[in-house]
Write a protein that holds these residues in place. Structure first.
Motif, mmCIF file in Angstrom:
data_model
loop_
_atom_site.group_PDB
_atom_site.id
_atom_site.type_symbol
_atom_site.label_atom_id
_atom_site.label_comp_id
_atom_site.label_asym_id
_atom_site.label_seq_id
_atom_site.Cartn_x
_atom_site.Cartn_y
_atom_site.Cartn_z
ATOM 1 N N TRP B 23 0.845 -1.303 -0.140
ATOM 2 C CA TRP B 23 -0.044 -0.127 -0.085
ATOM 3 C C TRP B 23 1.057 1.232 -0.050
ATOM 4 O O TRP B 23 2.140 1.166 0.617
ATOM 5 C CB TRP B 23 -0.858 -0.086 1.092
ATOM 6 N N ASN B 24 0.333 2.298 -0.724
ATOM 7 C CA ASN B 24 1.149 3.360 -0.753
ATOM 8 C C ASN B 24 0.490 4.629 0.108
ATOM 9 O O ASN B 24 -0.808 4.717 0.133
ATOM 10 C CB ASN B 24 1.252 4.152 -2.200
ATOM 11 N N VAL B 25 1.352 5.183 0.731
ATOM 12 C CA VAL B 25 0.936 6.400 1.410
ATOM 13 C C VAL B 25 1.189 7.691 0.666
ATOM 14 O O VAL B 25 2.081 8.028 0.217
ATOM 15 C CB VAL B 25 1.636 6.482 2.874
ATOM 16 N N VAL B 26 0.081 8.276 0.225
ATOM 17 C CA VAL B 26 0.225 9.337 -0.782
ATOM 18 C C VAL B 26 -0.100 10.692 -0.004
ATOM 19 O O VAL B 26 -1.164 10.774 0.543
ATOM 20 C CB VAL B 26 -0.899 9.107 -1.862
ATOM 21 N N VAL B 27 1.064 11.839 -0.374
ATOM 22 C CA VAL B 27 0.583 13.045 0.175
ATOM 23 C C VAL B 27 0.166 13.973 -0.977
ATOM 24 O O VAL B 27 0.776 13.852 -1.898
ATOM 25 C CB VAL B 27 1.711 13.708 1.033
ATOM 26 N N HIS B 28 -0.730 14.625 -0.900
ATOM 27 C CA HIS B 28 -1.408 15.634 -1.955
ATOM 28 C C HIS B 28 -1.267 17.230 -1.557
ATOM 29 O O HIS B 28 -1.122 17.343 -0.446
ATOM 30 C CB HIS B 28 -3.059 15.320 -2.017
ATOM 31 N N ASN B 29 -1.044 17.733 -2.850
ATOM 32 C CA ASN B 29 -0.775 19.316 -2.631
ATOM 33 C C ASN B 29 -1.962 19.725 -1.773
ATOM 34 O O ASN B 29 -3.049 19.753 -1.914
ATOM 35 C CB ASN B 29 -0.474 19.860 -3.955
ATOM 36 N N ASP B 30 -1.537 21.005 -1.175
ATOM 37 C CA ASP B 30 -2.512 21.755 -0.540
ATOM 38 C C ASP B 30 -1.774 23.159 -0.361
ATOM 39 O O ASP B 30 -0.627 23.158 0.437
ATOM 40 C CB ASP B 30 -2.518 21.191 1.075
ATOM 41 N N SER B 66 3.054 13.067 -3.883
ATOM 42 C CA SER B 66 4.114 12.293 -3.743
ATOM 43 C C SER B 66 3.788 11.069 -3.126
ATOM 44 O O SER B 66 3.122 10.817 -1.913
ATOM 45 C CB SER B 66 5.142 13.221 -3.094
ATOM 46 N N ILE B 67 4.399 9.496 -3.271
ATOM 47 C CA ILE B 67 4.123 8.498 -2.576
ATOM 48 C C ILE B 67 5.395 8.608 -1.627
ATOM 49 O O ILE B 67 6.479 8.510 -1.770
ATOM 50 C CB ILE B 67 4.384 7.167 -3.581
ATOM 51 N N VAL B 68 4.953 8.739 -0.400
ATOM 52 C CA VAL B 68 5.994 9.002 0.841
ATOM 53 C C VAL B 68 6.400 7.758 1.298
ATOM 54 O O VAL B 68 7.524 7.816 2.210
ATOM 55 C CB VAL B 68 5.410 10.203 1.819
ATOM 56 N N TRP B 69 5.621 6.698 1.212
ATOM 57 C CA TRP B 69 5.845 5.471 2.074
ATOM 58 C C TRP B 69 5.139 4.199 1.462
ATOM 59 O O TRP B 69 4.033 4.681 0.784
ATOM 60 C CB TRP B 69 5.575 5.521 3.382
ATOM 61 N N SER B 70 5.657 2.921 1.227
ATOM 62 C CA SER B 70 5.099 2.075 0.710
ATOM 63 C C SER B 70 5.225 0.721 1.862
ATOM 64 O O SER B 70 6.376 0.666 1.979
ATOM 65 C CB SER B 70 5.427 1.485 -0.673
ATOM 66 N N GLU B 77 -1.995 2.829 7.044
ATOM 67 C CA GLU B 77 -3.160 3.517 7.849
ATOM 68 C C GLU B 77 -2.567 4.159 8.917
ATOM 69 O O GLU B 77 -3.038 5.310 9.216
ATOM 70 C CB GLU B 77 -4.103 2.554 8.262
ATOM 71 N N LEU B 78 -1.640 3.369 9.634
ATOM 72 C CA LEU B 78 -1.219 4.262 10.843
ATOM 73 C C LEU B 78 -0.263 5.663 10.495
ATOM 74 O O LEU B 78 -0.649 6.801 11.093
ATOM 75 C CB LEU B 78 -0.032 3.345 11.482
ATOM 76 N N LEU B 92 -4.265 6.444 1.647
ATOM 77 C CA LEU B 92 -3.705 5.572 1.238
ATOM 78 C C LEU B 92 -4.308 4.658 -0.043
ATOM 79 O O LEU B 92 -5.488 4.847 -0.321
ATOM 80 C CB LEU B 92 -3.524 4.256 2.452
ATOM 81 N N GLU B 93 -3.304 4.329 -0.729
ATOM 82 C CA GLU B 93 -3.662 3.673 -2.134
ATOM 83 C C GLU B 93 -3.066 2.217 -2.322
ATOM 84 O O GLU B 93 -1.968 2.191 -2.020
ATOM 85 C CB GLU B 93 -3.325 4.406 -3.224
ATOM 86 N N LYS B 94 -3.847 1.274 -3.012
ATOM 87 C CA LYS B 94 -3.290 0.080 -2.749
ATOM 88 C C LYS B 94 -2.266 0.105 -4.317
ATOM 89 O O LYS B 94 -2.753 0.694 -5.097
ATOM 90 C CB LYS B 94 -4.333 -1.121 -3.255
ATOM 91 N N THR B 95 -1.159 -0.574 -4.362
ATOM 92 C CA THR B 95 -0.303 -0.470 -5.513
ATOM 93 C C THR B 95 -1.069 -1.071 -6.695
ATOM 94 O O THR B 95 -1.652 -2.266 -6.440
ATOM 95 C CB THR B 95 0.916 -1.058 -5.135
ATOM 96 N N SER B 96 -1.190 -0.630 -8.002
ATOM 97 C CA SER B 96 -1.856 -1.350 -9.078
ATOM 98 C C SER B 96 -0.794 -2.242 -9.760
ATOM 99 O O SER B 96 0.266 -2.090 -9.585
ATOM 100 C CB SER B 96 -2.529 -0.433 -9.871
#
Lengths: 181, 96
Positions: B23-30, B66-70, B77-78, B92-96
């Motif tokens: 799973w990827n932890v994604v951070v989006h622009n703000d 940016s994917i900051v962690w996988s 989730e944590l 969080l996103e599952k790797t495709s």
């Protein structure tokens, strides 16, 4: 033999002096502005979803278990900031305040942010900036342009508020970085 | 007694393989969050160096995410929870 561990310096607190009434007002509004209340847009930003794809179980678990914890954390940060703001005092002795008031001079204030409260301040300032931006539809172009002065409307004032709270965040981050280096 | 060859087993195997995907932890622009603040949060949450944290921050700023962690779903989730506690837009996103 193990090399001696470098002890992390405890950062000094931040003291803001010479605060005039307008700035004092901005500061005192932090907890109120940070509280999303019932505002739908502010709540949506402060409690964003954990995924952008439909996942009913995850969304349910998130709102059931994670969001209440986040709400408590955010409230706690606002309470810490409120406490520090309540200890903000005039910079001159009470007798002199009276004299200054009589002479038409403005009383300035002094705010001390203890280092142990830096995280709470960073958090509450961020809550306030995000909640204001959501409520007043401030976007990237608003944020990258300097705040309009004088204020033509409430939106201009809110933009200034977001800028000012960002400046305070920068000051705290700089102090944290100084202590880490 | 049911037959040994059961097509359901094959389906289950495929699903198990999918569960193993990271799973990827994604951070989006703000635009509201300060760049220096985002960098500090990456350093704190993931124990990244200043350079690595800055690289991810710039990727968020320039590319929108940016994917900051996988890794495992539980840990992802944590991390997303921790990023939300710092008010970063993350999912969080599952790797495709």
């Amino acid at each position: 033999m193990k090399p001696p561990r470098k002890r992390r310096e405890v950062p000094a607190g931040l003291t803001l002096t010479g605060l005039e009434s307008f700035v004092v007002q901005l500061l005192r509004h932090i907890p109120e502005c940070a509280d999303p209340g019932d505002d739908r847009l502010a709540n949506a930003r402060l409690f964003s979803p954990p995924t952008r794809k439909p996942d009913a179980k995850l969304q349910h678990d998130w709102s059931q278990y994670v969001q209440p914890e986040l709400r408590t954390l955010f409230e706690s940060a606002r309470d810490t900031v409120s406490g520090d703001l309540s200890r903000m005092r005039p910079e001159i002795a009470s007798g002199a305040v009276e004299l200054a008031a009589n002479a038409g001079g403005e009383t300035t204030f002094r705010l001390v942010i203890p280092a142990k409260h830096f995280d709470a301040w960073l958090n509450a300032l961020n809550q306030a900036r995000l909640a204001i931006a959501a409520k007043y539809h401030l976007d990237e172009s608003d944020i990258t342009n300097p705040s309009p002065l004088p204020f033509a409307n409430e939106r201009d004032y809110r933009l200034f508020q977001v800028d000012f709270y960002g400046y305070l965040q920068e000051r705290i981050l700089l102090r944290l970085e100084e202590s880490a280096s | 007694m049911p037959p040994i060859a059961n097509p359901e087993i094959l389906e289950q195997t495929a699903e198990d393989t999918a569960l193993d995907l990271p799973w990827n932890v994604v951070v989006h622009n703000d635009p509201i969050n300060l760049m220096s603040y985002v960098t500090m949060v990456f350093q704190r949450v993931f124990q990244y160096s200043k350079e690595r944290a800055t690289k991810h921050m710039l990727e968020v700023h320039q590319k929108g995410r940016s994917i900051v962690w996988s890794g495992t779903k539980e840990k992802a989730e944590l991390y997303v929870q921790q990023l939300h506690s710092h008010l970063l837009l993350s999912t969080l996103e599952k790797t495709s």
